[in-house]
Design an enzyme around this catalytic site. Structure first.
Site, PDB file in Angstrom:
ATOM      1  N   TYR A 177       3.170  -3.389   1.546  1.00 55.01           N
ATOM      2  CA  TYR A 177       3.348  -4.353   0.451  1.00 55.01           C
ATOM      3  C   TYR A 177       4.009  -5.654   0.909  1.00 55.01           C
ATOM      4  O   TYR A 177       3.717  -6.727   0.418  1.00 55.01           O
ATOM      5  CB  TYR A 177       4.258  -3.746  -0.623  1.00 55.01           C
ATOM      6  CG  TYR A 177       3.587  -2.779  -1.552  1.00 55.01           C
ATOM      7  CD1 TYR A 177       2.438  -3.116  -2.244  1.00 55.01           C
ATOM      8  CD2 TYR A 177       4.140  -1.522  -1.783  1.00 55.01           C
ATOM      9  CE1 TYR A 177       1.836  -2.231  -3.121  1.00 55.01           C
ATOM     10  CE2 TYR A 177       3.559  -0.623  -2.659  1.00 55.01           C
ATOM     11  CZ  TYR A 177       2.400  -0.984  -3.335  1.00 55.01           C
ATOM     12  OH  TYR A 177       1.807  -0.115  -4.203  1.00 55.01           O
ATOM     13  N   SER A 212      -5.538  -1.817   1.948  1.00 50.74           N
ATOM     14  CA  SER A 212      -4.261  -2.355   1.467  1.00 50.74           C
ATOM     15  C   SER A 212      -3.499  -1.256   0.750  1.00 50.74           C
ATOM     16  O   SER A 212      -4.095  -0.271   0.302  1.00 50.74           O
ATOM     17  CB  SER A 212      -4.503  -3.497   0.484  1.00 50.74           C
ATOM     18  OG  SER A 212      -5.035  -2.968  -0.713  1.00 50.74           O
ATOM     19  N   ASP A 213      -2.192  -1.435   0.602  1.00 53.16           N
ATOM     20  CA  ASP A 213      -1.480  -0.590  -0.351  1.00 53.16           C
ATOM     21  C   ASP A 213      -1.893  -1.057  -1.750  1.00 53.16           C
ATOM     22  O   ASP A 213      -2.438  -2.157  -1.926  1.00 53.16           O
ATOM     23  CB  ASP A 213       0.038  -0.667  -0.135  1.00 53.16           C
ATOM     24  CG  ASP A 213       0.755   0.531  -0.758  1.00 53.16           C
ATOM     25  OD1 ASP A 213       0.136   1.246  -1.575  1.00 53.16           O
ATOM     26  OD2 ASP A 213       1.937   0.753  -0.453  1.00 53.16           O
ATOM     27  N   TRP A 214      -1.594  -0.238  -2.744  1.00 52.87           N
ATOM     28  CA  TRP A 214      -2.134  -0.455  -4.090  1.00 52.87           C
ATOM     29  C   TRP A 214      -1.573  -1.729  -4.735  1.00 52.87           C
ATOM     30  O   TRP A 214      -0.376  -1.838  -4.941  1.00 52.87           O
ATOM     31  CB  TRP A 214      -1.858   0.788  -4.934  1.00 52.87           C
ATOM     32  CG  TRP A 214      -2.953   1.824  -4.851  1.00 52.87           C
ATOM     33  CD1 TRP A 214      -3.550   2.449  -5.908  1.00 52.87           C
ATOM     34  CD2 TRP A 214      -3.608   2.352  -3.687  1.00 52.87           C
ATOM     35  NE1 TRP A 214      -4.534   3.318  -5.459  1.00 52.87           N
ATOM     36  CE2 TRP A 214      -4.601   3.280  -4.112  1.00 52.87           C
ATOM     37  CE3 TRP A 214      -3.493   2.112  -2.311  1.00 52.87           C
ATOM     38  CZ2 TRP A 214      -5.432   3.961  -3.234  1.00 52.87           C
ATOM     39  CZ3 TRP A 214      -4.334   2.799  -1.433  1.00 52.87           C
ATOM     40  CH2 TRP A 214      -5.284   3.700  -1.902  1.00 52.87           C
ATOM     41  N   ALA A 225      -1.407  -4.633  -3.340  1.00 55.28           N
ATOM     42  CA  ALA A 225      -0.644  -5.452  -2.392  1.00 55.28           C
ATOM     43  C   ALA A 225      -1.325  -6.795  -2.133  1.00 55.28           C
ATOM     44  O   ALA A 225      -2.533  -6.934  -2.294  1.00 55.28           O
ATOM     45  CB  ALA A 225      -0.496  -4.705  -1.075  1.00 55.28           C
TER      46      ALA A 225
END
Ligand code: BGC
Length: 831
Positions: A295, A326-328, A330
């Site tokens: 993030y 990606s992270d959720w 991000a």
């Protein structure tokens, strides 16, 4: 043919240069007046499309549409429309049950994704399918301590979909046993496969920079060699089932406060040696299908938008072949993510696809970059069970896996204190069991790292199953108290990110304690802690024990000691806590961490001596929080005046954290600066003793390769395993060096009394080297090196020396990821 044309035309229309002529032809071509008005608009377009088809792609006209897996990838990619590419690189399908609609800041709904039947309810997301090209949708599921899916589906009361809760990463790391972790991974991956998922979103492997890190339980260690080796073992185990993993969160995501906005400022050396090193080891050793970017921003740029991180380092230097997701939610720029090599944006929304498509059209995103990302995703899809059409059963062998979970927990717990052989328990029949968490075990932390498990064996259940008699007054009192406290907790649909605080310790009263001290043979107190994503821990009442907890320990210790009886403390925690303020009250302390759903059985096996503890700390327990090298700059500073509302209405406050301690993280700091600790890195007791002998270190080869041999002998009365650590003290030349660094480790097999095992380790030039930011290279400096074989970083049993005649360049890297200004380091001077 008609079908073929209709399939190919859309692909063509958006990409072929002739397609832009179609509207002009339709309205102006003189032939148009001979055509019936009803057909005027469609006939020419059809004719033109057929013309294009036949003239430019005769091969396609004669062959069926390319299909993933049957035809070469370039042909499949060439057949994709730009819109299809824009969809493939953006995920879909995150459904949070019970989440209210229209939450401020939430991305717009994706009707197409919503229309698709859910494959694995509770999954964290999936990719868009493109049926016409044979591209299936693959599913990704959390998380590091077990596959996290919905256990109850719809109104079907006939069956459940629970998964095994494994011991958390910090506990697994304490095993110092990569074979054990691989075994867990193998069983874990089988559940991922049998529950229909393609990629497990783990292991998580950020460094424990500070004990207050809210997700430390999901991470392995303060040391990158441990983190990298454990993650590699886990990846190999999970992926041996033909499913993928996503090592996360890449990189320097070491706090939860302001996790989506914090700008981590770190020196190139600290990044290379501490925060990236573990990922490098995991990538080089285990070939994970995917990496999840983090993030945070790193030295000014979101990691998911940082090409030097995701392409230069990850791919060019380390050779990573898989995809980056990606992270959720991000990052803030999907086009920048595409350019950087963040191939897949999760969980994804249609706006991001639109922006990517527009960027290609207006020339701000090179189609080659998008094609590269598409190819990475397709290559992972090709490796997926979904692509193989694997017929998953939804019935993994949970009973067999429970045994693996129990074995891993018992093989990793750390015995911190054992005065006068308090443990293993002898002649103990009746136990007074105190502390909420004795009855309500914390199997694992909260958030995406939590697992929907079929049951959790508490310590009370574990002890009872092993035929210990428990004080029934306490048992009833605690059970009722906990049930009432939980029933009174608010029900929050967003509890995943905002779990209710745990119930305070029950009031006991001195009479009750005195009575149990008379009647029972032993007191056990469990101290519990829980944390999870989105929040860091606090010093007061979390790192430090609450006044109530201290009072409870003091009263119980006083009452039982007055009767000549003992107190055992079990720590059911996810992160480091203070030991100094209370540990003298206990005769024995077992660090069980958060041991997964079989925890109560595993703790009992150690307390009763069925299993000889062999875990050792993979992180330091300091004397005081203020001694932690990052205590002065964790979690950094916030720019409150710039606050905005983000996803789920969460406040988004720009923030900054400066890693001033540089490479002096954890034991590297304590040993270099002579700071005493409560329990050092690598520490752990056993019911037996071991001797270390015959440390042999071969002189390094011209390439810097060194072989080490060491013999370990069980010198005690019971069988046991020893976690052996090889530290290296390197000469300080141009670069300063920590007093010692872990360079290799191994665990012996179960050695009977008097039995020996000779261990063999190999170091290479990279093990001797430090990162020199000026030349962007790893240099093993000439001079005298000391090899130390230790039972912990402070308990060095054998040493040997060797000399490196000439400095060696172990590896030349790229000069990237420089911070905007020099980061001051180290924080304190050597005494
Ligand atoms: C977490 C990730 C997780 C993802 C999907 C994020 O909030 O940081 O670790 O995999 O959610 O649930």
């Amino acid at each position: 043919m008609k079908k073929l044309a209709s399939q190919l035309i859309p692909a063509f229309r958006s990409t072929h240069p002739v397609s832009r002529l179609i509207p002009a032809f339709r309205s102006t071509h003189p032939v148009s007046r001979f055509i019936h008005p009803a057909f005027r608009s469609t006939l020419p377009i059809l004719l033109l499309n057929i013309l294009i088809l036949l003239s430019t792609f005769p091969a396609h006209a004669q062959h069926p549409l390319p299909k993933l897996g049957k035809d070469p990838l370039p042909a499949v990619i060439a057949a994709m429309t730009l819109e299809e590419k824009g969809k493939l690189v953006v995920g879909m399908g995150l459904k949070i049950p019970g989440m209210p609609a229209n939450i401020p800041g939430m991305p717009p709904p994706d009707p197409e994704a919503d229309a698709l039947p859910e494959k694995v309810p509770g999954a964290a997301g999936r990719t868009h399918p493109i049926a016409r090209l044979g591209i299936p949708s693959i599913t990704v599921t959390d998380g590091p301590a077990g596959i996290r899916i919905e256990p109850i589906r719809g109104n079907d009361s006939t069956r459940t979909y629970y998964a095994t809760a494994w011991p958390v990463a910090t506990l697994l790391a304490s095993s110092w046993d990569t074979a054990l972790v691989r075994k867990v991974g193998t069983a874990f991956g089988r559940e991922v496969l049998e529950y229909g998922s393609d990629i497990l979103l783990g292991p998580a492997m950020n460094i424990h920079r500070n004990p207050l890190g809210g997700r430390n339980f999901e991470y392995y260690s303060e040391d990158p060699l441990i983190a990298g080796s454990m993650a590699a073992a886990m990846v190999k185990g999970i992926q041996s089932n033909g499913v993928g993993t996503s090592i996360k969160h890449f990189a320097a995501n070491n706090q939860e406060t302001d996790r989506m906005t914090v700008n981590t400022l770190a020196s190139e050396r600290a990044l290379r040696e501490i925060y990236l090193k573990g990922f490098e080891i995991a990538i080089r050793q285990s070939d994970p299908y995917t990496v999840m970017s983090s993030y945070n921003l790193l030295n000014g740029t979101y990691t998911s938008q940082q090409p030097d991180l995701l392409t230069t380092i990850l791919r060019k230097e380390w050779g990573f072949k898989g995809l980056v997701m990606s992270d959720w939610f991000a990052g803030d720029d999907p086009v920048a993510q595409m350019k950087a090599g963040n191939d897949l944006i999760m969980p994804g929304n249609p706006d991001q696809s639109k922006k990517i498509v527009e960027a290609v059209k207006n020339g701000s995103l090179d189609i080659k970059d998008l094609n590269r990302n598409v190819e990475k995703i397709l290559r992972v899809i090709l490796r997926s069970p979904e692509f193989r059409k694997y017929k998953y059963t939804d019935r993994p062998d949970l009973a067999a896996d429970a045994l693996v979970s129990r074995q891993a927990a018992a093989g990793s717990m750390v015995l911190l204190k054992n005065e006068n052989h308090t443990l293993p328990l002898k002649n103990i029949k009746k136990i007074a069991l105190f502390g909420n968490n004795s009855y309500d075990l914390v199997a694992g932390g909260t958030g995406s790292g939590d697992v929907n498990r079929p049951y959790t064996i508490s310590l009370s259940q574990g002890l009872a199953a092993a035929n210990y008699q428990l004080e029934s007054d306490l048992q009833t009192g605690y059970t009722e108290y906990i049930a009432a406290a939980k029933a009174a907790q608010p029900k929050d649909p967003m509890a995943i990110l905002n779990p209710p605080p745990p119930p305070a310790e029950m009031d006991l009263g001195t009479d009750r304690i005195d009575r149990t001290a008379h009647e029972d043979d032993l007191a056990i107190v469990t101290i519990g802690r829980n944390a999870g994503e989105g929040k860091d821990r606090k010093e007061e009442g979390d790192y430090y024990l609450s006044a109530k907890e201290k009072e409870m320990l003091k009263t119980i210790s006083g009452a039982f000691h007055a009767q000549g009886k003992k107190l055992v403390v079990v720590l059911n925690i996810g992160g480091v806590i203070d030991m100094v303020g209370w540990q003298d009250l206990a005769d024995a302390i077992l660090l069980a961490w958060q041991p997964g759903m079989e925890g109560g059985n595993a703790i009992t096996a150690i307390l009763g001596g069925k299993i000889n503890p062999s875990g050792k700390l993979a992180c330091t327990f300091p004397l005081a929080y203020k001694d932690v090298p990052s205590a002065g700059n964790f979690p950094g500073k916030e720019f409150k005046e710039k606050e905005q509302k983000g996803f789920f209405g969460m406040p988004m406050i720009p923030a900054e954290v400066e890693y001033e301690e540089g490479i002096y993280v954890g034991y590297r700091y304590y040993t270099s600066f002579g700071i005493r600790t409560a329990y050092p890195f690598g520490y752990g007791l056993s019911y037996t003793t071991f001797s270390y002998s015959r440390l042999e270190v071969a002189p390094p080869s011209a390439a810097g390769r060194t072989e080490i041999r060491l013999t370990i002998t069980n010198t005690g009365a019971v069988a046991g395993k020893e976690a052996v650590q090889i530290y290296l003290s390197a000469p300080a030349g141009q670069l300063d060096k920590p007093a010692e660094e872990l360079k290799a480790f191994a665990k012996t097999r179960l050695l009977g009394p008097g039995e020996s095992q000779t261990l063999h380790f190999v170091l290479n030039a990279a093990s001797l080297a430090s990162f020199d930011p000026h030349s962007a290279s790893w240099i093993a400096e000439a001079g005298d090196y000391t090899v130390k074989a230790g039972a912990s970083c402070e308990d060095i049993r054998q040493t040997q020396h060797f000399r490196l005649a000439q400095s060696l360049i172990a590896e030349k890297d790229h000069a990237v990821l420089a911070p905007p200004h020099p980061i001051t380091s180290p924080p304190r001077s050597r005494p």
